[in-house]
Design an enzyme around this catalytic site. Structure first.
Site, PDB file in Angstrom:
ATOM      1  N   ASN A   8       0.850  -1.183   0.000  1.00 43.45           N
ATOM      2  CA  ASN A   8       0.000   0.000   0.000  1.00 43.45           C
ATOM      3  C   ASN A   8       0.894   1.245   0.000  1.00 43.45           C
ATOM      4  O   ASN A   8       1.696   1.443   0.917  1.00 43.45           O
ATOM      5  CB  ASN A   8      -0.896  -0.014   1.242  1.00 43.45           C
ATOM      6  CG  ASN A   8      -1.892   1.120   1.264  1.00 43.45           C
ATOM      7  OD1 ASN A   8      -1.552   2.259   0.996  1.00 43.45           O
ATOM      8  ND2 ASN A   8      -3.123   0.819   1.608  1.00 43.45           N
ATOM      9  N   HIS A  11       0.873   6.254   1.844  1.00 38.98           N
ATOM     10  CA  HIS A  11       1.593   7.226   2.667  1.00 38.98           C
ATOM     11  C   HIS A  11       2.759   7.883   1.944  1.00 38.98           C
ATOM     12  O   HIS A  11       3.351   8.829   2.470  1.00 38.98           O
ATOM     13  CB  HIS A  11       1.995   6.580   3.993  1.00 38.98           C
ATOM     14  CG  HIS A  11       0.785   6.233   4.817  1.00 38.98           C
ATOM     15  ND1 HIS A  11      -0.086   7.183   5.288  1.00 38.98           N
ATOM     16  CD2 HIS A  11       0.263   5.033   5.172  1.00 38.98           C
ATOM     17  CE1 HIS A  11      -1.077   6.596   5.930  1.00 38.98           C
ATOM     18  NE2 HIS A  11      -0.891   5.289   5.877  1.00 38.98           N
ATOM     19  N   HIS A  44      -5.770   3.479  -1.483  1.00 39.79           N
ATOM     20  CA  HIS A  44      -7.077   3.776  -0.905  1.00 39.79           C
ATOM     21  C   HIS A  44      -7.455   5.196  -1.302  1.00 39.79           C
ATOM     22  O   HIS A  44      -6.843   6.158  -0.842  1.00 39.79           O
ATOM     23  CB  HIS A  44      -7.015   3.635   0.621  1.00 39.79           C
ATOM     24  CG  HIS A  44      -8.327   3.857   1.314  1.00 39.79           C
ATOM     25  ND1 HIS A  44      -8.451   3.762   2.683  1.00 39.79           N
ATOM     26  CD2 HIS A  44      -9.567   4.182   0.851  1.00 39.79           C
ATOM     27  CE1 HIS A  44      -9.705   4.003   3.026  1.00 39.79           C
ATOM     28  NE2 HIS A  44     -10.398   4.273   1.922  1.00 39.79           N
ATOM     29  N   ARG A  46      -9.721   7.810  -0.578  1.00 39.03           N
ATOM     30  CA  ARG A  46     -10.672   8.164   0.476  1.00 39.03           C
ATOM     31  C   ARG A  46     -11.581   9.297   0.027  1.00 39.03           C
ATOM     32  O   ARG A  46     -11.227  10.124  -0.814  1.00 39.03           O
ATOM     33  CB  ARG A  46      -9.932   8.582   1.740  1.00 39.03           C
ATOM     34  CG  ARG A  46      -9.158   7.469   2.439  1.00 39.03           C
ATOM     35  CD  ARG A  46      -8.534   7.975   3.732  1.00 39.03           C
ATOM     36  NE  ARG A  46      -9.547   8.405   4.663  1.00 39.03           N
ATOM     37  CZ  ARG A  46      -9.920   7.709   5.750  1.00 39.03           C
ATOM     38  NH1 ARG A  46      -9.343   6.550   6.031  1.00 39.03           N
ATOM     39  NH2 ARG A  46     -10.852   8.169   6.549  1.00 39.03           N
ATOM     40  N   ARG A  50      -7.320  12.550   1.547  1.00 39.39           N
ATOM     41  CA  ARG A  50      -6.218  12.978   2.413  1.00 39.39           C
ATOM     42  C   ARG A  50      -4.851  12.538   1.901  1.00 39.39           C
ATOM     43  O   ARG A  50      -3.837  13.078   2.323  1.00 39.39           O
ATOM     44  CB  ARG A  50      -6.417  12.476   3.843  1.00 39.39           C
ATOM     45  CG  ARG A  50      -6.318  10.973   4.020  1.00 39.39           C
ATOM     46  CD  ARG A  50      -6.422  10.557   5.475  1.00 39.39           C
ATOM     47  NE  ARG A  50      -7.709  10.919   6.056  1.00 39.39           N
ATOM     48  CZ  ARG A  50      -8.106  10.502   7.269  1.00 39.39           C
ATOM     49  NH1 ARG A  50      -7.294   9.733   7.988  1.00 39.39           N
ATOM     50  NH2 ARG A  50      -9.288  10.849   7.734  1.00 39.39           N
ATOM     51  N   GLU A  74      -8.836   0.262  -2.680  1.00 38.14           N
ATOM     52  CA  GLU A  74      -9.669   0.306  -1.485  1.00 38.14           C
ATOM     53  C   GLU A  74     -10.596   1.514  -1.575  1.00 38.14           C
ATOM     54  O   GLU A  74     -10.165   2.606  -1.965  1.00 38.14           O
ATOM     55  CB  GLU A  74      -8.819   0.403  -0.221  1.00 38.14           C
ATOM     56  CG  GLU A  74      -7.917  -0.803   0.012  1.00 38.14           C
ATOM     57  CD  GLU A  74      -7.068  -0.674   1.247  1.00 38.14           C
ATOM     58  OE1 GLU A  74      -6.579  -1.704   1.752  1.00 38.14           O
ATOM     59  OE2 GLU A  74      -6.873   0.474   1.733  1.00 38.14           O
ATOM     60  N   THR A 105      -8.210   3.611   8.974  1.00 38.22           N
ATOM     61  CA  THR A 105      -9.346   2.702   9.090  1.00 38.22           C
ATOM     62  C   THR A 105      -9.273   1.961  10.421  1.00 38.22           C
ATOM     63  O   THR A 105      -8.288   1.292  10.719  1.00 38.22           O
ATOM     64  CB  THR A 105      -9.353   1.700   7.920  1.00 38.22           C
ATOM     65  OG1 THR A 105      -9.310   2.428   6.694  1.00 38.22           O
ATOM     66  CG2 THR A 105     -10.611   0.859   7.950  1.00 38.22           C
ATOM     67  N   GLU A 159     -10.628  -9.586   3.452  1.00 37.06           N
ATOM     68  CA  GLU A 159      -9.346  -9.150   4.004  1.00 37.06           C
ATOM     69  C   GLU A 159      -9.561  -8.922   5.490  1.00 37.06           C
ATOM     70  O   GLU A 159     -10.328  -8.044   5.894  1.00 37.06           O
ATOM     71  CB  GLU A 159      -8.830  -7.874   3.339  1.00 37.06           C
ATOM     72  CG  GLU A 159      -7.493  -7.424   3.911  1.00 37.06           C
ATOM     73  CD  GLU A 159      -6.840  -6.290   3.140  1.00 37.06           C
ATOM     74  OE1 GLU A 159      -6.173  -5.450   3.783  1.00 37.06           O
ATOM     75  OE2 GLU A 159      -6.989  -6.246   1.904  1.00 37.06           O
ATOM     76  N   HIS A 200      -3.478  -4.430   7.739  1.00 38.22           N
ATOM     77  CA  HIS A 200      -3.543  -3.360   8.736  1.00 38.22           C
ATOM     78  C   HIS A 200      -2.603  -3.617   9.917  1.00 38.22           C
ATOM     79  O   HIS A 200      -2.689  -4.636  10.593  1.00 38.22           O
ATOM     80  CB  HIS A 200      -4.958  -3.144   9.280  1.00 38.22           C
ATOM     81  CG  HIS A 200      -5.167  -1.712   9.731  1.00 38.22           C
ATOM     82  ND1 HIS A 200      -5.412  -0.677   8.844  1.00 38.22           N
ATOM     83  CD2 HIS A 200      -5.119  -1.141  10.952  1.00 38.22           C
ATOM     84  CE1 HIS A 200      -5.528   0.455   9.507  1.00 38.22           C
ATOM     85  NE2 HIS A 200      -5.349   0.198  10.793  1.00 38.22           N
TER      86      HIS A 200
END
Length: 246
Positions: A8, A11, A44, A46, A50, A74, A105, A159, A200
């Site tokens: 992922n 970030h 993801h 969102r 963000r 996602e 999340t 998941e 996660h």
């Protein structure tokens, strides 16, 4: 056969958005992690945008196509984001709960709630209508009742939210109950012919007990990779994780 590693790269975009610059590039990040052995890119998009932006999704999809690996998008229940997905056609869509006030999340979809179940059902129906080649996974807890709902929805995979396990492990607390729940969840999901994924809070250290169980077919890991990359570099960090899975 070792589990798949999905990276992922949200970030990387978090760092970019912090200053509103064009760097660091999520496209470059995708290329680096795939060269280092990752087998999937996860992003993801969102509702609050963000980190990942709308324009990132087709750009990253071009990279995954070039390397012949899946893009796992996602998303929450949002029509605008569904439109992005329809245009880009990711190989996977992972449906997640989403609240604007959360840092990240905070748990899985609560499919025991009739309202949330119906919303997820409607979204799955739309995805199947407009994206018939895209596979669907649901981000959920290892809860028997919730997993039964996943089976009812006839999705391709679940998941499992491993955040609580990860926090317990990181604090030095017992994790046996989590591992037992994952074993029970695996039996239920595999009996239904569905995929069994995890994500996660996973780090190189807390990944070990999960790998020993040999239950999860895919791990999606992001935050720790980007953090550790400050010290070890992105490619080296991904390579270490892949070696651990092997």
């Amino acid at each position: 056969m070792s589990a798949r590693l999905g990276v992922n790269i949200d970030h990387v975009a978090t760092l970019r958005q912090a200053r509103g610059e064009a760097y660091p590039s999520v496209v470059d990040a995708a290329q680096v992690v795939l060269e280092a052995g990752a087998e999937q890119i996860t992003i993801h998009l969102r509702e609050d945008r963000r980190h990942i932006q709308d324009y990132d999704v087709p750009a990253v999809k071009l990279v995954t196509e070039r390397y012949g690996v899946p893009l796992n998008l996602e998303m929450g229940n949002n029509e605008e984001i569904l439109d992005v997905a329809i245009n880009v056609k990711p190989e996977w869509i992972c449906l997640v709960p989403e609240k604007r006030e959360e840092r990240t999340t905070e748990g899985g979809l609560n499919l025991k709630d009739k309202n949330q179940y119906e919303k997820v059902h409607q979204l799955c129906t739309k995805i199947r209508k407009y994206l018939p080649e895209t596979k669907i996974s649901l981000f959920v807890e290892a809860d028997t009742d919730i997993l039964q709902k996943c089976v009812e929805l006839n999705v391709d995979a679940v998941e499992i939210h491993t955040g609580d396990y990860a926090m317990a492990f990181n604090r030095g607390e017992a994790t046996d109950s989590f591992l037992k729940n994952y074993t029970d969840a695996y039996k239920l999901i595999k009996a239904a012919g569905m995929g069994f994924h995890a994500g996660h809070g996973i780090t190189l250290e807390n990944l070990g007990p999960l790998v020993k169980q040999n239950l999860f077919e895919e791990y999606n890991i992001g935050h720790w990779i980007i953090c550790q990359s400050v010290f070890d570099g992105l490619a080296n960090t991904v390579s270490k994780l892949k070696a651990s899975l092997n």
